[in-house]
Design a protein around this motif. Structure first.
Motif, short mmCIF file in Angstrom:
data_model
loop_
_atom_site.label_atom_id
_atom_site.label_comp_id
_atom_site.label_asym_id
_atom_site.label_seq_id
_atom_site.Cartn_x
_atom_site.Cartn_y
_atom_site.Cartn_z
N SER A 126 28.38 57.96 34.81
CA SER A 126 27.66 58.16 33.56
C SER A 126 26.31 57.45 33.60
CB SER A 126 28.48 57.68 32.37
OG SER A 126 28.69 56.29 32.43
N GLN A 127 26.24 56.29 34.26
CA GLN A 127 24.96 55.59 34.39
C GLN A 127 24.01 56.39 35.28
OE1 GLN A 127 26.05 51.75 35.87
NE2 GLN A 127 26.53 50.93 33.83
N ARG A 128 24.54 56.95 36.34
CA ARG A 128 23.70 57.78 37.21
C ARG A 128 23.21 59.02 36.48
NH1 ARG A 128 26.57 57.90 43.18
NH2 ARG A 128 26.33 55.68 43.61
N ALA A 129 24.09 59.63 35.70
CA ALA A 129 23.70 60.82 34.94
C ALA A 129 22.62 60.49 33.92
CB ALA A 129 24.91 61.43 34.26
N ALA A 130 22.76 59.33 33.26
CA ALA A 130 21.76 58.92 32.28
C ALA A 130 20.42 58.63 32.96
CB ALA A 130 22.24 57.68 31.53
N ALA A 131 20.47 58.01 34.14
CA ALA A 131 19.22 57.73 34.87
C ALA A 131 18.55 59.03 35.32
CB ALA A 131 19.51 56.84 36.07
N ALA A 132 19.36 59.98 35.78
CA ALA A 132 18.80 61.27 36.21
C ALA A 132 18.20 62.01 35.02
CB ALA A 132 19.88 62.10 36.88
N GLU A 133 18.86 61.93 33.88
CA GLU A 133 18.34 62.58 32.69
C GLU A 133 17.01 61.96 32.26
OE1 GLU A 133 19.69 63.01 28.10
OE2 GLU A 133 21.24 63.32 29.63
N GLY A 134 16.90 60.64 32.36
CA GLY A 134 15.65 59.95 32.03
C GLY A 134 14.52 60.34 32.96
N ARG A 135 14.83 60.47 34.26
CA ARG A 135 13.79 60.90 35.21
C ARG A 135 13.37 62.34 34.92
NH1 ARG A 135 17.15 58.10 38.80
NH2 ARG A 135 18.12 60.04 39.49
N ALA A 136 14.32 63.20 34.60
CA ALA A 136 14.00 64.60 34.30
C ALA A 136 13.14 64.69 33.05
CB ALA A 136 15.27 65.41 34.14
N GLU A 137 13.43 63.86 32.05
CA GLU A 137 12.62 63.87 30.84
C GLU A 137 11.20 63.39 31.14
OE1 GLU A 137 12.58 61.62 26.56
OE2 GLU A 137 14.52 62.10 27.45
N GLY A 138 11.06 62.40 32.00
CA GLY A 138 9.74 61.92 32.39
C GLY A 138 8.94 62.98 33.13
N LEU A 139 9.62 63.72 34.01
CA LEU A 139 8.93 64.82 34.70
C LEU A 139 8.50 65.89 33.73
CD1 LEU A 139 11.09 65.21 37.93
CD2 LEU A 139 8.73 64.43 37.78
N ASN A 140 9.35 66.18 32.75
CA ASN A 140 9.02 67.19 31.77
C ASN A 140 7.77 66.80 30.98
OD1 ASN A 140 9.27 69.48 30.17
ND2 ASN A 140 10.71 68.51 28.76
N ASN A 152 37.99 53.73 36.01
CA ASN A 152 37.05 53.47 34.93
C ASN A 152 35.69 53.06 35.46
OD1 ASN A 152 38.95 54.08 33.03
ND2 ASN A 152 39.59 51.95 32.73
N GLY A 153 35.66 52.28 36.52
CA GLY A 153 34.40 51.84 37.10
C GLY A 153 33.60 53.00 37.67
N SER A 154 34.28 53.93 38.31
CA SER A 154 33.56 55.06 38.88
C SER A 154 33.04 55.99 37.80
CB SER A 154 34.44 55.82 39.88
OG SER A 154 35.55 56.38 39.21
N ARG A 155 33.79 56.12 36.70
CA ARG A 155 33.30 56.95 35.58
C ARG A 155 32.07 56.32 34.96
NH1 ARG A 155 39.00 58.14 32.62
NH2 ARG A 155 39.89 59.41 34.29
N THR A 156 32.11 55.02 34.80
CA THR A 156 30.96 54.33 34.24
C THR A 156 29.74 54.46 35.14
OG1 THR A 156 32.45 52.73 33.24
CG2 THR A 156 30.15 52.11 33.36
N GLU A 157 29.97 54.33 36.43
CA GLU A 157 28.87 54.46 37.40
C GLU A 157 28.30 55.88 37.37
OE1 GLU A 157 28.26 54.33 42.20
OE2 GLU A 157 29.71 52.93 41.33
#
Length: 102
Positions: A13-27, A6-11
């Motif tokens: 998903s947090q990494r995926a959300a952070a990457a998505e936020g950075r990609a949106e900022g670049l866009n 569960n901890g690795s899944r949460t980690e």
């Protein structure tokens, strides 16, 4: 199971959300840059065409500055004012109710 599933899944998903936020900022950054350049090019071209027709070469830089100003205004409207409108506003009464003050 060792309990880390569960901890690795949460980690992840947090990494995926952070990457998505950075990609949106670049866009957004590329979109803003595109607006600035295209505004200068479009109005610079219009200024150049009018300046060539009336024999006033000063209209090219004036057109570019006008295009830049219009682009900046549009960017502020689209990302500044519009972003503030989409955020929910709470009234003073609702804030008092949420904190328990009467």
């Amino acid at each position: 199971m060792n309990g880390q599933g569960n901890g690795s899944r949460t980690e992840l998903s947090q990494r995926a959300a952070a990457a998505e936020g950075r990609a949106e900022g670049l866009n957004v950054g590329w979109t803003v840059s595109g607006y600035l350049v295209s505004g200068m090019l479009a109005y610079g071209l219009i200024g150049w065409l009018i300046g060539r027709a009336v024999h006033v070469p000063l209209l090219l830089p004036v057109g570019m500055l006008v295009g830049l100003a219009i682009s900046i205004g549009f960017i502020i409207y689209r990302y500044g004012v519009q972003g503030a409108v989409t955020q929910p506003q709470t009234s003073a009464k609702a804030q008092k109710e949420m904190t328990g003050d009467r």
